[in-house]
Motif scaffolding. Structure first.
Motif, mmCIF file in Angstrom:
data_model
loop_
_atom_site.group_PDB
_atom_site.id
_atom_site.type_symbol
_atom_site.label_atom_id
_atom_site.label_comp_id
_atom_site.label_asym_id
_atom_site.label_seq_id
_atom_site.Cartn_x
_atom_site.Cartn_y
_atom_site.Cartn_z
ATOM 1 N N ASN A 22 -47.989 35.533 -104.201
ATOM 2 C CA ASN A 22 -48.351 34.220 -104.537
ATOM 3 C C ASN A 22 -50.031 34.624 -105.095
ATOM 4 O O ASN A 22 -50.257 35.754 -104.599
ATOM 5 C CB ASN A 22 -48.591 32.929 -103.616
ATOM 6 N N ILE A 46 -46.577 34.261 -111.357
ATOM 7 C CA ILE A 46 -47.953 34.974 -110.390
ATOM 8 C C ILE A 46 -48.834 35.085 -110.990
ATOM 9 O O ILE A 46 -49.636 35.759 -110.481
ATOM 10 C CB ILE A 46 -46.587 35.940 -109.801
ATOM 11 N N ASN A 87 -53.148 28.772 -107.404
ATOM 12 C CA ASN A 87 -51.883 28.146 -106.314
ATOM 13 C C ASN A 87 -51.187 27.238 -106.301
ATOM 14 O O ASN A 87 -49.996 27.232 -106.003
ATOM 15 C CB ASN A 87 -52.217 28.673 -104.765
#
Length: 303
Positions: A197, A225, A234
């Motif tokens: 991530n 990602i 995120n």
């Protein structure tokens, strides 16, 4: 990434993600120059200017231990349109290592140097040659020696997976161990390993000192990602419905056998289920389904 980042997966991921370039699965070289149809099977993008349908360049990766044959095959790949050549010194597979391929060669920095130099000397100067390595084979005794060997042989950059072969893919990745390599080399060092991530990406960059990242399993598990890393977030940037479209696109690809396509799809869905609750629910529905068209119907019903 053998058996995972095949042409269909590259097509799907580059259609959604934001990649500077991607790499083929490794092409094993032994004692001959491979026929063109082998290159087109591993890298059909060669028929599209060396790029995926989304326009992402695809570098051709080789694995082997014969400098003359690696050089000859690299030259053939370039003639067919490969925009760059990558060399695999990172594969931890026992079968590969048993035949003196992949990470086992990291115990022989002089061999690593000779293989990279043979390829660098063979292909035109404007074609980049790069290599991927791990921190070592069973230990880290030759980490810097291998990195210097790759640089001294003329590579344009080196990608380093932040574990030894002995450490496999077991967390953690030792990103801090890349910093001495980054500080010792003049060529670019690209960090790899355990980047799942944006938070991982930023932590890896901080610990390693590497600006650039190579992402493998993380990109397959979480297709957005690269966008998240570039936008420093995120939060998910693609919806589950967009992911359904990606999965249908994947299943519309071409394999020789339907069962291979279904098996590959289930492998991917299983990986995505680690990140997406919807993928886990879908996995429970399709794990015993074998006909491809029935799986597509189930995907369509989730739109």
């Amino acid at each position: 990434m053998e058996g995972l980042t095949d042409p269909i997966m590259r097509d799907v991921l580059t259609s959604m993600g934001s990649f500077d370039w991607c790499v083929t699965e490794f092409i094993r070289v032994t004692n001959s120059v491979l026929p063109d149809h082998v290159y087109h099977a591993y890298c059909p993008e060669l028929l599209n200017g060396g790029k995926t349908a989304a326009g992402t360049p695809v570098h051709v990766q080789f694995l082997g231990n014969d400098p003359e044959m690696l050089a000859a095959n690299a030259l053939r790949a370039v003639a067919l349109g490969a925009p760059a050549i990558d060399m695999n010194f990172g594969c931890p597979a026992k079968t590969v290592n048993r035949h003196r391929g992949g990470s086992v060669l990291l115990d022989e920095p002089e061999v690593v140097y000779g293989l990279v130099k043979a390829v660098r000397d063979a292909v035109p100067e404007h074609i980049p040659v790069s290599a991927k390595m791990r921190l070592g084979y069973m230990d880290r005794n030759f980490t810097l020696e291998n990195a210097h060997a790759i640089e001294d042989a003329g590579a344009s950059w080196v990608t380093v997976h932040a574990r030894t072969k002995a450490e496999g893919y077991t967390p953690p990745a030792f990103w801090d161990q890349l910093r001495p390599i980054r500080e010792a080399l003049k060529i670019n060092v690209i960090a790899n390993g355990e980047i799942w991530n944006n938070a991982d990406a930023k932590q890896c960059q901080m610990e390693s000192g590497c600006a650039d990242l190579m992402i493998g399993r993380g990109a397959v598990t979480t297709p957005d990602i690269t966008q998240c890393i570039r936008q420093n977030t995120n939060d998910a940037l693609i919806t589950w419905n967009e992911l359904i479209q990606l999965q249908i696109r994947f299943l519309s690809g071409s394999y020789k056998k339907e069962m291979n396509m279904v098996g590959r799809y289930k492998q991917w869905l299983g990986m995505m289920s680690k990140h997406y609750p919807e993928a886990k629910a879908l996995w429970d529905e399709v794990k015993k389904v074998k006909p491809l068209d029935e799986i597509v119907q189930k995907l369509q019903s989730h739109q």
